[in-house]
Design an enzyme around this catalytic site. Structure first.
Site, PDB file in Angstrom:
ATOM      1  N   ASP A 279       0.847  -1.215   0.000  1.00  0.00           N
ATOM      2  CA  ASP A 279       0.000   0.000   0.000  1.00  0.00           C
ATOM      3  C   ASP A 279       0.871   1.250   0.000  1.00  0.00           C
ATOM      4  OD1 ASP A 279      -1.980   1.853   0.324  1.00  0.00           O
ATOM      5  OD2 ASP A 279      -2.454   1.310   2.387  1.00  0.00           O
ATOM      6  N   GLU A 311      -2.334  10.456  -0.555  1.00  0.00           N
ATOM      7  CA  GLU A 311      -3.562   9.637  -0.594  1.00  0.00           C
ATOM      8  C   GLU A 311      -3.970   9.243   0.814  1.00  0.00           C
ATOM      9  OE1 GLU A 311      -6.088   5.931  -0.876  1.00  0.00           O
ATOM     10  OE2 GLU A 311      -4.218   6.226   0.188  1.00  0.00           O
ATOM     11  N   GLU A 312      -2.972   8.866   1.607  1.00  0.00           N
ATOM     12  CA  GLU A 312      -3.262   8.305   2.927  1.00  0.00           C
ATOM     13  C   GLU A 312      -3.889   9.314   3.884  1.00  0.00           C
ATOM     14  OE1 GLU A 312      -3.392   5.317   3.458  1.00  0.00           O
ATOM     15  OE2 GLU A 312      -1.913   4.231   2.285  1.00  0.00           O
TER      16      GLU A 312
END
Ligand SMILES: *[C@@H]1O[C@H](CO)[C@@H](O)[C@H](O)[C@H]1NC(C)=O
Ligand SMILES: *[C@@H]1O[C@H](CO)[C@@H](O)[C@H](O)[C@H]1NC(C)=O
Ligand SMILES: *[C@@H]1O[C@H](CO)[C@@H](O)[C@H](O)[C@H]1NC(C)=O
Ligand SMILES: *[C@@H]1O[C@H](CO)[C@@H](O)[C@H](O)[C@H]1NC(C)=O
Ligand SMILES: *[C@@H]1O[C@H](CO)[C@@H](O)[C@H](O)[C@H]1NC(C)=O
Ligand SMILES: *[C@@H]1O[C@H](CO)[C@@H](O)[C@H](O)[C@H]1NC(C)=O
Length: 497
Positions: A279, A311-312
């Site tokens: 990820d 994104e996180e």
């Protein structure tokens, strides 16, 4: 630094390089190349190269003090430097650009939990508010996802909330709005709970000092308190949040029709807790290998690879990219393909449910055909596949917002694998698809290389298909007005649930 503004305010101050340029349609220097061929492009994807790329990212992460590749840190800078260097090796096949933006970044934190004065195990939440609070614990009803779950007795006390159904950050903010001084969130599966509250600046209010508990701890407190006992907690947390810059990387073929661009992407940032190799090192390297393979061929339609940052902490990079385009430039995006986690150790072979047949979240016109393309590809290559909910909870969300048909594959995150899925894909029932999701264990040694290769070849097949022609797609929706396909809640690649 204490942060209270809304997300939009941070992005509004960011700067952008010029992104869209009318590429030459004359094949400028590419006429000698053969037209891209699906079988050849797929054959160019090698497991060894995928593993090699993943190892580079892990080495980068482990060379830094945080052992991660989080947005705004050295580990992320080295990741984007590596990608730009690899793309520049391709002899000018792509126009490579970077887009800079800023966001408050959680860099480190410490947390201590005392129960009735005795130090007890607990887990950290990124972006927790700094503080040291002591008060009796009050149990919150249900899963604490609506304000009515928070009893009036919470005022001045510490909220105990179960994990599930909605974001950790929402629980912390709702507990704060109900007058609590601190929040404890306990796990709904085995193990200590830690994670991220997400960027501050929620409409519900500020975060509280927040810590995570195991399921056993949480249930034990619930039993004691509902039995009439008073349990007093001290939550002592500090977090270091700093305004940091970061970049998206865009690589666009310098030939092909730039009025109908095929865009695909993956995210380059990891979470704070680990190197982020599945990820989303897997998606990052998967699309890089396809970009490298494509550079030996000619295309009819321009192809743009996007490597998104942030994104996180809330799809910041993809959101920033979409917002940086004029309406006219947005309309030139013919479709978007997203790859976030494609080598989960206990994998499923998941395809975004663009036709809504499994989850009733139907995407913009063309999303169904993108799903069917991957279904046919998996079937014709002898693999089972399953649908994953089309929630918009990864970098395709901002593209759904402007009515762009989206597709993509993923191999699963924190959701528990069922017996039926084991029959289809192998692996182990009763544990998550990726037991290392958002943890220090998300490294090279925990990648499923078979799933990685299958998915990278699927990416190659879809790029070859749409770089040649969009004839299998229905006409694109005329309007790119926001909000026609609002982001849905539900399962999928859940960020902070
Ligand atoms: C985070 O803080 C802890 C405790 O202060 C410290 O030991 C550690 O080195 C810090 N990590 C980073 C990446 O700065
Ligand atoms: C990352 O790179 C940016 C320039 O793009 C620089 O300003 C920043 O200081 C770098 N951060 C770290 C932690 O190296
Ligand atoms: C936090 O509060 C507790 C209880 O009042 C106290 O014992 C502890 O020393 C405090 N921690 C710090 C770092 O001040
Ligand atoms: C972050 O830093 C940038 C560049 O200095 C600045 O424009 C922006 O306003 C800062 N954001 C916050 C929230 O301080
Ligand atoms: C599917 O969603 C639509 C629109 O949200 C709704 O009207 C419809 O009832 C749903 N169908 C099912 C079977 O849930
Ligand atoms: C596909 O799933 C079925 C069970 O639904 C199983 O019997 C079959 O062996 C699986 N095929 C592969 C290639 O794993």
């Amino acid at each position: 630094m204490k942060v209270s503004s809304a997300i939009g305010a941070f992005l509004a101050v960011a700067s952008a390089a010029v992104v869209d340029r009318k590429a030459r349609g004359d094949g400028h220097g590419h006429d000698h190349l053969p037209m891209v061929d699906s079988r050849k492009l797929q054959n160019a994807i090698k497991s060894k190269a995928l593993l090699g790329g993943a190892k580079v990212l892990e080495k980068i992460a482990f060379s830094t003090p945080g052992r991660n590749r989080q947005m705004g840190t050295l580990g992320h800078n080295l990741t984007t430097d590596f990608l730009v260097k690899e793309l520049k090796k391709l002899g000018g096949y792509y126009k490579v650009e970077t887009q800079t933006f800023w966001a408050p970044t959680f860099l480190n934190g410490t947390g201590t939990l005392l129960i009735d004065g005795v130090k007890t195990d607990s887990g950290m939440f990124d972006y927790t508010t700094t503080g040291n609070v002591t008060a009796p614990i009050v149990v919150v009803n249900n899963l604490g996802c609506t304000s009515s779950d928070y009893p009036s007795t919470l005022s001045g006390n510490i909220a105990l909330v179960k994990r599930g159904s909605c974001e950790f950050g929402l629980k912390s903010a709702l507990a704060g709005a109900a007058g609590a001084k601190g929040a404890l969130i306990y796990n709904n599966i085995q193990g200590r709970l830690e994670g991220t509250l997400g960027l501050p600046g929620r409409p519900e209010g500020e975060y509280l000092p927040t810590l995570g508990l195991s399921n056993t701890q949480g249930l034990d407190f619930v039993t004691q308190i509902t039995g009439g006992a008073t349990v007093t907690a001290t939550i002592d947390v500090a977090s270091d949040i700093q305004n940091r810059s970061t970049v998206n990387i865009l690589a666009t073929t310098t030939h092909g029709n730039s009025d109908e661009v095929l865009v695909l992407g993956a995210h380059t940032d990891s979470v704070y807790r680990g190197p982020g190799i599945n990820d989303d090192g897997s998606g990052t390297i998967g699309i890089l290998e396809v970009a490298k393979a494509l550079s030996k061929y000619k295309v009819n339609n321009a192809v743009r690879f996007g490597w998104w940052s942030g994104e996180e902490i809330g799809l910041l990079g993809s959101e920033f990219y979409v917002a940086s385009l004029s309406a006219e430039e947005q309309a030139k995006i013919r479709l978007y393909l997203n790859f976030d986690m494609i080598a989960s150790p206990n994998y499923i072979l998941g395809i975004y449910d663009g036709d809504g047949s499994a989850y009733n979240n139907t995407g913009p016109a063309g999303s169904a055909q993108l799903e069917h393309f991957y279904q046919n590809w998996f079937k014709s290559n002898g693999h089972n596949y399953t649908s994953v909910d089309f929630t918009g909870r990864s970098d395709y969300g901002p593209f759904l917002d402007i009515n762009v048909p989206c597709g993509g594959t993923e191999t699963g995150a924190e959701v528990i694998k069922t017996e039926a899925e084991v029959a289809m894909f192998g692996g182990t029932a009763g544990i998550p698809y990726d037991p290392n999701y958002h943890q220090a264990g998300d490294g090279v040694g925990n990648l499923a290389m078979d799933a990685f290769e299958i998915n990278a070849k699927a990416i190659a097949a879809s790029v070859a298909e749409y770089a040649v022609s969009y004839k299998s797609l229905p006409p694109k929706a005329k309007s790119n007005k926001r909000g026609v396909f609002p982001r849905r809640t539900g399962k999928g690649k859940t960020l902070r649930i």
